[in-house]
Motif scaffolding. Structure first.
Motif, PDB file in Angstrom:
ATOM      1  N   ALA A  37      55.159  -4.983  57.042  1.00  0.00           N
ATOM      2  CA  ALA A  37      55.582  -5.480  58.349  1.00  0.00           C
ATOM      3  C   ALA A  37      54.642  -6.550  58.872  1.00  0.00           C
ATOM      4  O   ALA A  37      55.076  -7.575  59.423  1.00  0.00           O
ATOM      5  CB  ALA A  37      55.680  -4.311  59.333  1.00  0.00           C
ATOM      6  N   ARG A  38      53.337  -6.332  58.740  1.00  0.00           N
ATOM      7  CA  ARG A  38      52.382  -7.305  59.254  1.00  0.00           C
ATOM      8  C   ARG A  38      52.447  -8.626  58.467  1.00  0.00           C
ATOM      9  O   ARG A  38      52.375  -9.707  59.058  1.00  0.00           O
ATOM     10  CB  ARG A  38      50.973  -6.727  59.202  1.00  0.00           C
ATOM     11  CG  ARG A  38      50.732  -5.640  60.254  1.00  0.00           C
ATOM     12  CD  ARG A  38      49.292  -5.165  60.242  1.00  0.00           C
ATOM     13  NE  ARG A  38      49.045  -4.215  61.334  1.00  0.00           N
ATOM     14  CZ  ARG A  38      48.684  -4.571  62.563  1.00  0.00           C
ATOM     15  NH1 ARG A  38      48.535  -5.862  62.845  1.00  0.00           N
ATOM     16  NH2 ARG A  38      48.464  -3.661  63.491  1.00  0.00           N
ATOM     17  N   VAL A  39      52.552  -8.544  57.143  1.00  0.00           N
ATOM     18  CA  VAL A  39      52.642  -9.768  56.344  1.00  0.00           C
ATOM     19  C   VAL A  39      53.940 -10.505  56.644  1.00  0.00           C
ATOM     20  O   VAL A  39      53.968 -11.735  56.784  1.00  0.00           O
ATOM     21  CB  VAL A  39      52.525  -9.442  54.850  1.00  0.00           C
ATOM     22  CG1 VAL A  39      52.813 -10.682  53.997  1.00  0.00           C
ATOM     23  CG2 VAL A  39      51.145  -8.900  54.530  1.00  0.00           C
ATOM     24  N   SER A  40      55.030  -9.767  56.768  1.00  0.00           N
ATOM     25  CA  SER A  40      56.317 -10.400  57.069  1.00  0.00           C
ATOM     26  C   SER A  40      56.288 -11.093  58.415  1.00  0.00           C
ATOM     27  O   SER A  40      56.824 -12.193  58.588  1.00  0.00           O
ATOM     28  CB  SER A  40      57.436  -9.352  57.033  1.00  0.00           C
ATOM     29  OG  SER A  40      57.545  -8.794  55.743  1.00  0.00           O
ATOM     30  N   ALA A  41      55.621 -10.456  59.402  1.00  0.00           N
ATOM     31  CA  ALA A  41      55.525 -11.065  60.725  1.00  0.00           C
ATOM     32  C   ALA A  41      54.669 -12.324  60.698  1.00  0.00           C
ATOM     33  O   ALA A  41      54.918 -13.279  61.441  1.00  0.00           O
ATOM     34  CB  ALA A  41      54.949 -10.056  61.716  1.00  0.00           C
ATOM     35  N   SER A  42      53.648 -12.354  59.839  1.00  0.00           N
ATOM     36  CA  SER A  42      52.740 -13.497  59.777  1.00  0.00           C
ATOM     37  C   SER A  42      53.311 -14.652  58.961  1.00  0.00           C
ATOM     38  O   SER A  42      52.999 -15.817  59.227  1.00  0.00           O
ATOM     39  CB  SER A  42      51.402 -13.075  59.174  1.00  0.00           C
ATOM     40  OG  SER A  42      50.788 -12.075  59.965  1.00  0.00           O
ATOM     41  N   THR A  43      54.136 -14.369  57.969  1.00  0.00           N
ATOM     42  CA  THR A  43      54.620 -15.409  57.057  1.00  0.00           C
ATOM     43  C   THR A  43      56.103 -15.732  57.215  1.00  0.00           C
ATOM     44  O   THR A  43      56.549 -16.785  56.750  1.00  0.00           O
ATOM     45  CB  THR A  43      54.382 -14.980  55.601  1.00  0.00           C
ATOM     46  OG1 THR A  43      55.167 -13.806  55.317  1.00  0.00           O
ATOM     47  CG2 THR A  43      52.910 -14.680  55.355  1.00  0.00           C
ATOM     48  N   GLY A  44      56.859 -14.824  57.819  1.00  0.00           N
ATOM     49  CA  GLY A  44      58.296 -15.020  57.874  1.00  0.00           C
ATOM     50  C   GLY A  44      58.978 -14.703  56.561  1.00  0.00           C
ATOM     51  O   GLY A  44      60.151 -15.018  56.367  1.00  0.00           O
ATOM     52  N   ARG A  45      58.279 -14.084  55.632  1.00  0.00           N
ATOM     53  CA  ARG A  45      58.821 -13.715  54.315  1.00  0.00           C
ATOM     54  C   ARG A  45      58.699 -12.202  54.130  1.00  0.00           C
ATOM     55  O   ARG A  45      57.749 -11.575  54.616  1.00  0.00           O
ATOM     56  CB  ARG A  45      58.041 -14.402  53.187  1.00  0.00           C
ATOM     57  CG  ARG A  45      57.791 -15.885  53.376  1.00  0.00           C
ATOM     58  CD  ARG A  45      58.875 -16.746  52.795  1.00  0.00           C
ATOM     59  NE  ARG A  45      58.537 -18.162  52.975  1.00  0.00           N
ATOM     60  CZ  ARG A  45      57.818 -18.876  52.121  1.00  0.00           C
ATOM     61  NH1 ARG A  45      57.360 -18.300  51.021  1.00  0.00           N
ATOM     62  NH2 ARG A  45      57.574 -20.143  52.359  1.00  0.00           N
ATOM     63  N   ASP A  46      59.649 -11.637  53.417  1.00  0.00           N
ATOM     64  CA  ASP A  46      59.605 -10.204  53.127  1.00  0.00           C
ATOM     65  C   ASP A  46      58.522  -9.912  52.098  1.00  0.00           C
ATOM     66  O   ASP A  46      58.401 -10.608  51.086  1.00  0.00           O
ATOM     67  CB  ASP A  46      60.954  -9.724  52.583  1.00  0.00           C
ATOM     68  CG  ASP A  46      62.028  -9.710  53.669  1.00  0.00           C
ATOM     69  OD1 ASP A  46      61.658  -9.647  54.853  1.00  0.00           O
ATOM     70  OD2 ASP A  46      63.220  -9.791  53.316  1.00  0.00           O
TER      71      ASP A  46
END
Length: 668
Positions: A37-46
């Motif tokens: 969730a945190r990486v997706s929120a930071s990058t816009g990628r799953d």
């Protein structure tokens, strides 16, 4: 006191138990979800963690994540930007509690990274986040002391194992793939030396890289650090040992070395196409002191070896102008210009551009001088010798100036074939139509080898003095010859005209041109031959050609039409009563025997102008008679041969009859 000790012991036990219990209390699925969730929120990628997760916090914080996948940008060729087999992270616990990142181990195992730039120029490593403002705020908070600073970073075992990286630029049509990527980084702290060692396979060859920096923190704070760099592959070796900085702009200074044992092998490895016939050189070894910045790159104390050509000096390139500007002073060995010149084009077919066989030799291949507008040059070459078109000249100084597409090349006086020559060359690549200016001066140069080599003309010899300046304009070699204009003067001393024997002409006019006398050399020796000329649109015209020779004086005038490569001239030789050459006066009385020189460069013919001779006799017979008498016995012999030709060789009952008849005709 005893109660205090017991209390402290209880706290320690609880901390130990809690540390050991955390990995069992915190579910691994929660870790997967939270990290994703945190990486997706930071990058816009799953981001998906599809493998097992392990966690421990004592004696250090250790996390192992397996089978990690980061989605690619929309529309990218590959589905994933990053696919990672395993991530091992080990961070020291106590420094972490104090605000320092002390990494014991950070290993990426079997990463597959796909970098891509789409047709619009958008790279896939630029992430679009849902809330850029929050990301920026968190960075500010960290800088103010709420998070971890990069200046607190310590690295232990850091690296990449068995990775692969691909790069594709859809717009440029470029693709690069690296396999077996292995990398190790050693950095005890930012105040300790940084060491990087890595290797990767590219197009079947292994490339090794090594970097060492003494003061990494200085680079992060805008300072400088000593740095070593080496890149090694089978066809290429690059090394640098010096200092780099990162203040207002990146800078570098130090010893640079580049070695390419074979450019052909390097080009084949990189997939680069070479010109037909290859390059004029193959091996390159370069060494010097580099000083570089985004605005200027310079190599001082340069040593450059191109095959067997050794060059030393200083060279710099300014990059802050409208175009790169090269400035240098170089000492070169024997400079073979033929190696660097394009191969001569065979204009035998000529594209149907000529009416004669000779005209077809001028190439109609388009000439484009636009490349002259790409760079400015101020270069001086001191050469031990120059070879051009197979002709070797002595030591000289070559000055090259190129500014805004206008080229000026000056070859200082140099020895050539027993004399000296100087050449000036100009070209305008910015003009709508290509333009070339050529000037050269000769003194004492032997004409025959020069004319044979550069003009394919082998019928003239002698020491040459010349001063010539011409200009050519046109889009091809043929057009430039047709647009050739200029002027000059040429004098040949102690030489010969080959193909005609004017000495034989004294004895027999016919044999001078037909060469019926067995074993006789068809050649006219002279003491001096010269004149001036003008060229207008490819037509060379002279009106003051003159020759001084024993028993001869020759005046001449006519045209050399360069586009069709033809000659049309009239020579007026005089048989004179002197054997003096250049020491005798030109205006001597004598019997005039006009000669017509005509034909193509490949087939020049010489013939006597009998019609003009007869006209002169009939116009003023008494003058001709006086000239015959002034020649003495030798003149009578010459006239006797002349009469034989004019009468078609009719037999006479008395050997002296033709001469007597001529005397009678002239009133003598």
């Amino acid at each position: 006191m005893k109660k205090v000790l017991i209390g402290l012991l209880v706290v320690v036990v609880l901390l130990v138990v809690g540390t050991v219990a955390i990995p069992y209390v915190v579910p691994t699925d929660w870790i997967k979800d939270e990290v994703g969730a945190r990486v997706s929120a930071s990058t816009g990628r799953d981001l998906r963690i599809e493998g097992p997760v392990t966690l421990s916090v004592f004696p250090s914080v250790t996390v192992t994540l397996s089978d990690i996948v980061l989605a690619n940008a929309p529309g990218a060729a590959a589905a994933q930007m990053v696919a990672l087999g395993q991530l091992d992270l080990d961070v020291a616990l106590l420094p972490l509690l104090g605000g320092e990142v002390d990494v014991n181990r950070f290993i990426l195992r079997e990463p597959v990274i796909a970098l891509e730039v789409d047709a619009a120029g958008q790279p896939n490593w630029i992430f679009q986040t849902g809330d850029d403002g929050d990301a920026g705020a968190s960075g500010d908070d960290a800088a103010e002391g709420g998070g971890f600073l990069l200046t607190d970073l310590k690295l232990g075992e850091v690296g990449i194992v068995d990775g692969s990286i691909s790069y594709v630029d859809r717009g440029a049509g470029q693709a690069v793939e690296l396999a077996n990527v292995n990398l190790t980084i050693e950095l005890a702290s930012l105040d300790s030396p940084l060491k990087v060692d890595g290797s990767a396979d590219y197009r079947g060859k292994t490339v090794a890289i090594a970097v060492g920096a003494d003061r990494p923190r200085a680079l992060l704070t805008g300072g400088q650090t000593p740095l070593t760099l080496s890149v090694t592959a089978d066809p290429l070796t690059v090394s640098f040992d010096g200092t780099v900085g990162a203040a207002d702009a990146p800078t570098a200074s130090g010893a640079l070395s580049v070695s390419m044992p074979s450019i052909a092998a390097l080009a084949e490895w990189l997939g680069a196409a070479l010109p037909d016939g290859g390059l004029p050189i193959d091996s390159v070894d370069l060494a010097g002191t580099l000083s570089g910045s985004p605005s200027r790159v310079a190599l001082d104390a340069l040593s450059l070896q191109l095959d067997d050509l050794k060059t030393t000096g200083d060279l710099a390139v300014a990059l802050d102008g409208t175009r790169p500007a090269v400035v240098g002073r170089l000492d070169v060995g024997r400079l073979d210009i033929d190696r660097f010149a394009p191969p001569a084009t065979d204009g035998a077919d000529g594209g149907g551009g000529g009416e004669t066989a000779g005209a077809a030799r001028w190439s109609e291949e388009p000439i484009d001088l636009g490349a002259l507008t790409l760079v400015d040059v101020d270069l001086i070459l001191n050469s031990d010798g120059v070879v051009f078109r197979g002709v070797e000249a002595g030591s000289t100084v070559l000055t090259i100036l190129l500014n805004n597409g206008v080229l000026d090349v000056d070859l200082a006086e140099t020895s050539l074939f027993g004399g000296t020559v100087a050449v000036q060359l100009g070209a305008d690549g910015a003009a709508a139509e290509p333009k070339v200016d050529v000037g050269f001066q000769m003194s004492g140069v032997q004409a025959e080898p020069v004319l044979t080599r550069f003009a394919e003309f082998d019928r003239l010899s002698g020491a040459t003095a010349a001063d010539i300046a011409v200009t050519a304009t046109g889009g091809s070699q043929k057009e430039m010859v047709e647009g050739l204009n200029g002027q000059g003067s040429v004098v040949f001393i102690d030489g010969a005209i080959k193909g005609i024997n004017l000495g034989a002409m004294i004895r027999n006019v016919g044999s001078a041109f037909t060469d019926t006398t067995a074993g006789e050399v068809r050649q006219t020796d002279f003491a001096e031959l010269g004149g001036t000329f003008r060229i207008v649109n490819g037509l060379l015209r002279t009106n003051d050609l003159r020759l001084l020779a024993p028993l001869f004086r020759i005046e001449g005038a006519g045209d050399v039409d360069l586009p069709p490569r033809t000659v049309d001239m009239r020579l007026e030789p005089k048989v004179v009563a002197t054997v003096e050459g250049q020491g005798g006066a030109f205006e001597q009385s004598g019997v005039l025997v006009p000669v017509i020189v005509e034909g193509t460069f490949d087939d020049i013919t010489w013939r006597p102008d009998f019609e003009s001779l007869v006209t002169d006799v009939l116009r003023d017979p008494s003058a001709i008679g006086e000239q015959i008498e002034s020649l003495g016995d030798g003149g009578e012999e010459a006239v006797r041969g002349l009469l034989d030709n004019l009468t078609g060789g009719a037999p006479a009952t008395d050997e002296s009859a033709p001469l007597d008849n001529l005397r009678s005709l002239f009133g003598r």
